[in-house]
Motif scaffolding. Structure first.
Motif, mmCIF file in Angstrom:
data_model
loop_
_atom_site.group_PDB
_atom_site.id
_atom_site.type_symbol
_atom_site.label_atom_id
_atom_site.label_comp_id
_atom_site.label_asym_id
_atom_site.label_seq_id
_atom_site.Cartn_x
_atom_site.Cartn_y
_atom_site.Cartn_z
ATOM 1 N N ASP A 44 0.895 -1.326 -0.002
ATOM 2 C CA ASP A 44 0.039 0.052 0.021
ATOM 3 C C ASP A 44 0.861 1.289 -0.183
ATOM 4 N N ASP A 45 0.361 2.196 -0.548
ATOM 5 C CA ASP A 45 0.989 3.493 -0.412
ATOM 6 C C ASP A 45 -0.084 4.535 -0.341
ATOM 7 N N ASP A 46 0.292 5.688 0.570
ATOM 8 C CA ASP A 46 -0.498 6.917 0.702
ATOM 9 C C ASP A 46 -0.081 8.088 0.449
ATOM 10 N N ARG A 47 -0.932 8.868 0.259
ATOM 11 C CA ARG A 47 -0.541 10.435 0.030
ATOM 12 C C ARG A 47 -1.501 11.280 0.596
#
Length: 87
Positions: A44-47
């Motif tokens: 997962d990657d979040d911004r």
């Protein structure tokens, strides 16, 4: 794709969501039990959303599609994910 010293790790986007910062369950089971073993390789990657904001988080969830040894050379087909590969 993530490149390590040993392999090309190919992930495919499973879904993406925009949530408020308090919604940690979107990355479950990793957020709830980060050391727990699962039978599925996930990423997962979040911004911040909008960019540079803490109002919302844009979260991209992905699943492992392939792990290719670098010793076998750069694979020509690593960018192509077959239809139905991500469920």
């Amino acid at each position: 794709m993530v490149v390590t010293t040993a392999s090309y790790v190919v992930n495919a986007v499973d879904r993406h969501v925009i949530v408020t910062p308090d919604k940690v369950e979107v990355t479950a089971p990793r957020a709830a039990a980060p050391r727990r073993k699962t039978d599925t390789a996930l990423a997962d990657d979040d911004r911040g959303h909008p960019k540079l904001s803490a109002q919302y988080r844009y979260v991209v969830l992905a699943k492992l599609v392939n792990n290719i040894s670098r010793a076998s050379g750069h694979p020509s087909s690593f960018m192509v994910v077959q239809a139905g590969a991500v469920r």
